[in-house]
Design a protein around this motif. Structure first.
Motif, mmCIF file in Angstrom:
data_model
loop_
_atom_site.group_PDB
_atom_site.id
_atom_site.type_symbol
_atom_site.label_atom_id
_atom_site.label_comp_id
_atom_site.label_asym_id
_atom_site.label_seq_id
_atom_site.Cartn_x
_atom_site.Cartn_y
_atom_site.Cartn_z
ATOM 1 N N ALA A 46 0.825 -1.221 0.000
ATOM 2 C CA ALA A 46 0.000 0.000 0.000
ATOM 3 C C ALA A 46 0.854 1.263 0.000
ATOM 4 C CB ALA A 46 -0.928 0.000 1.201
ATOM 5 N N GLY A 47 2.139 1.121 0.291
ATOM 6 C CA GLY A 47 3.005 2.287 0.262
ATOM 7 C C GLY A 47 3.890 2.403 1.495
ATOM 8 N N PRO A 48 4.757 3.427 1.497
ATOM 9 C CA PRO A 48 5.674 3.597 2.626
ATOM 10 C C PRO A 48 4.993 4.272 3.825
ATOM 11 C CG PRO A 48 6.031 5.323 1.021
ATOM 12 C CD PRO A 48 4.953 4.435 0.455
ATOM 13 N N PHE A 49 5.541 4.029 4.983
ATOM 14 C CA PHE A 49 5.102 4.742 6.181
ATOM 15 C C PHE A 49 6.261 4.814 7.162
ATOM 16 C CE2 PHE A 49 4.183 0.285 7.032
ATOM 17 C CZ PHE A 49 4.554 0.102 8.355
ATOM 18 N N SER A 50 6.144 5.659 8.154
ATOM 19 C CA SER A 50 7.187 5.732 9.185
ATOM 20 C C SER A 50 6.533 5.932 10.547
ATOM 21 C CB SER A 50 8.172 6.872 8.894
ATOM 22 O OG SER A 50 7.572 8.112 9.141
ATOM 23 N N ILE A 51 7.199 5.404 11.549
ATOM 24 C CA ILE A 51 6.739 5.550 12.925
ATOM 25 C C ILE A 51 7.879 6.159 13.715
ATOM 26 C CG2 ILE A 51 5.794 4.387 14.965
ATOM 27 C CD1 ILE A 51 3.979 4.094 12.535
ATOM 28 N N ARG A 52 7.557 7.206 14.480
ATOM 29 C CA ARG A 52 8.579 7.903 15.265
ATOM 30 C C ARG A 52 8.418 7.512 16.731
ATOM 31 N NH1 ARG A 52 9.605 14.304 15.458
ATOM 32 N NH2 ARG A 52 11.857 14.245 15.290
ATOM 33 N N PHE A 53 9.497 6.993 17.311
ATOM 34 C CA PHE A 53 9.458 6.519 18.691
ATOM 35 C C PHE A 53 10.304 7.405 19.610
ATOM 36 C CE2 PHE A 53 8.524 2.599 16.393
ATOM 37 C CZ PHE A 53 7.610 1.946 17.202
ATOM 38 N N ALA A 54 9.831 7.591 20.830
ATOM 39 C CA ALA A 54 10.668 8.078 21.936
ATOM 40 C C ALA A 54 10.624 6.947 22.945
ATOM 41 C CB ALA A 54 10.106 9.359 22.513
ATOM 42 N N GLY A 55 11.617 6.076 22.897
ATOM 43 C CA GLY A 55 11.564 4.841 23.684
ATOM 44 C C GLY A 55 10.444 3.963 23.159
ATOM 45 N N ARG A 56 9.531 3.544 24.031
ATOM 46 C CA ARG A 56 8.389 2.726 23.600
ATOM 47 C C ARG A 56 7.222 3.584 23.128
ATOM 48 N NH1 ARG A 56 7.704 -2.712 25.169
ATOM 49 N NH2 ARG A 56 5.468 -2.343 25.073
ATOM 50 N N GLU A 57 7.323 4.868 23.400
ATOM 51 C CA GLU A 57 6.205 5.752 23.083
ATOM 52 C C GLU A 57 6.245 6.170 21.614
ATOM 53 O OE1 GLU A 57 4.341 9.999 24.552
ATOM 54 O OE2 GLU A 57 6.268 9.337 25.333
ATOM 55 N N VAL A 58 5.107 6.147 20.969
ATOM 56 C CA VAL A 58 5.014 6.616 19.587
ATOM 57 C C VAL A 58 4.707 8.112 19.612
ATOM 58 C CG1 VAL A 58 3.699 6.452 17.438
ATOM 59 C CG2 VAL A 58 4.273 4.381 18.721
ATOM 60 N N VAL A 59 5.579 8.904 18.992
ATOM 61 C CA VAL A 59 5.403 10.367 19.044
ATOM 62 C C VAL A 59 5.093 10.965 17.676
ATOM 63 C CG1 VAL A 59 6.814 10.668 21.117
ATOM 64 C CG2 VAL A 59 7.908 10.745 18.873
ATOM 65 N N GLY A 60 4.995 10.123 16.659
ATOM 66 C CA GLY A 60 4.654 10.662 15.355
ATOM 67 C C GLY A 60 4.598 9.559 14.317
ATOM 68 N N ALA A 61 4.021 9.873 13.170
ATOM 69 C CA ALA A 61 3.919 8.888 12.097
ATOM 70 C C ALA A 61 3.688 9.596 10.774
ATOM 71 C CB ALA A 61 2.767 7.917 12.378
ATOM 72 N N THR A 62 4.099 8.933 9.694
ATOM 73 C CA THR A 62 3.754 9.423 8.359
ATOM 74 C C THR A 62 3.161 8.258 7.572
ATOM 75 O OG1 THR A 62 5.907 8.906 7.364
ATOM 76 C CG2 THR A 62 5.657 11.097 8.333
ATOM 77 N N LEU A 63 2.292 8.587 6.641
ATOM 78 C CA LEU A 63 1.726 7.601 5.712
ATOM 79 C C LEU A 63 1.934 8.145 4.311
ATOM 80 C CD1 LEU A 63 -1.671 6.481 7.279
ATOM 81 C CD2 LEU A 63 0.219 4.977 6.639
ATOM 82 N N ALA A 64 2.602 7.380 3.485
ATOM 83 C CA ALA A 64 2.889 7.818 2.107
ATOM 84 C C ALA A 64 3.529 9.205 2.092
ATOM 85 C CB ALA A 64 1.609 7.813 1.274
ATOM 86 N N GLY A 65 4.388 9.463 3.071
ATOM 87 C CA GLY A 65 5.114 10.735 3.120
ATOM 88 C C GLY A 65 4.359 11.876 3.772
ATOM 89 N N ASN A 66 3.101 11.664 4.131
ATOM 90 C CA ASN A 66 2.311 12.726 4.771
ATOM 91 C C ASN A 66 2.284 12.523 6.277
ATOM 92 O OD1 ASN A 66 1.377 13.979 2.298
ATOM 93 N ND2 ASN A 66 0.164 12.120 2.034
ATOM 94 N N ARG A 67 2.524 13.623 7.007
ATOM 95 C CA ARG A 67 2.487 13.534 8.462
ATOM 96 C C ARG A 67 1.066 13.228 8.931
ATOM 97 N NH1 ARG A 67 3.502 18.755 12.100
ATOM 98 N NH2 ARG A 67 3.532 17.808 14.137
ATOM 99 N N VAL A 68 0.946 12.280 9.843
ATOM 100 C CA VAL A 68 -0.372 11.927 10.380
ATOM 101 C C VAL A 68 -0.641 12.811 11.596
ATOM 102 C CG1 VAL A 68 -1.790 10.074 11.340
ATOM 103 C CG2 VAL A 68 -0.042 9.539 9.627
#
Lengths: 158, 104
Positions: A87-109
């Protein structure tokens, strides 16, 4: 460093708001650039009523010292994990175990579309539908079921 | 009822969208994400305080978590007058746009 920083802020900030403000500044330090964080710290300090009770010649160095203490403090380690499926690229931003951000298809969620329930992380699209579901296994570590390639007519806007 | 300022309206919309789960950092983040500009945390606090004084939103302090060194967060949610104020602004904008060359 944290103790010194908190000592100064404890004097400056209304005690009933101190805990949340320190927590907010600490959290935002991990995700923002130094300049943005400095702006956050200064914007919080200048609106404290106690600052107005001391001479300006003392107030300005005090605010500058607080800003410096925040900038020198070690932020939480931030790691961004890049991944992709059909379905495409995505990214997950972690601070330790905590998720602090994400992108889907290059767009910030936007943060209100990042939903965490225990180990399950759901990224929602603009219509509230589930765009991606992950299982968080630990710090900077997750697994997910690969999504199918979308048909153009079914693509959901972010 | 006092008319909402434009930034107050944006903050109220975000607080409503975050449905009681929003606190200053997530509200700031959502505003920056949607407005495409930097917004200081101090401006967010000041607006949240003002809206709470106007009783358009209310806040509560959550329980301690392991995040943020165990420091608690202050969560914000819309009150009934807050939701009514947002609806009123939406209706005013809709009426004004209806007679405008620029459609909403």
């Amino acid at each position: 460093m944290r103790i010194r920083r908190e000592s100064v802020l404890r004097w400056l900030i209304d005690p009933s708001y101190l805990e949340e403000i320190l927590g907010d500044l600490t959290e935002s330090r991990g995700t923002r650039t130094g300049v943005s964080h400095l702006r956050d710290v200064l914007s919080v300090c200048v609106r404290q009523s106690r600052l107005r009770t001391i001479p300006r010649s003392l107030a300005l160095p005090l605010v500058a010292a607080i800003a410096a203490l925040f900038l020198l403090a070690n932020p939480a380690p931030i790691r961004t994990v890049l991944a992709a499926d059909d379905a495409g690229p995505f990214s997950i931003r972690f601070a330790g175990r905590e998720v602090v951000g994400a992108t889907l298809a290059g767009n910030r969620v936007p943060p209100d579309r990042i939903v965490r329930h225990g180990e399950t992380l759901i990224l929602r699209d603009a219509r509230g539908g589930e765009a991606l579901r992950l299982r968080i296994l630990g710090a900077s570590n997750f697994t997910w079921q690969g999504r199918a390639a979308p048909r153009d007519s079914l693509r959901q806007p972010l | 009822m006092d008319r909402l300022g434009s930034f107050e309206e944006l903050v109220l919309i975000v607080v409503g969208r975050q449905a009681g789960e929003g606190y200053a950092v997530t509200i700031q983040d959502a505003l920056e994400c949607e407005c495409h500009e930097e917004i200081s945390l101090g401006a967010v606090y000041a607006t949240l305080d003002r809206l709470e004084q106007k009783k358009l939103l209310r806040s509560s302090v959550g329980g301690a978590t392991s995040e943020r060194g165990g420091r608690r967060k202050r969560y914000f949610e819309l009150t009934a007058p807050g939701a009514a104020a947002l609806r009123q602004m939406q209706e005013i904008r809709a009426r004004l746009h209806a007679g405008s060359a620029i459609r909403a």
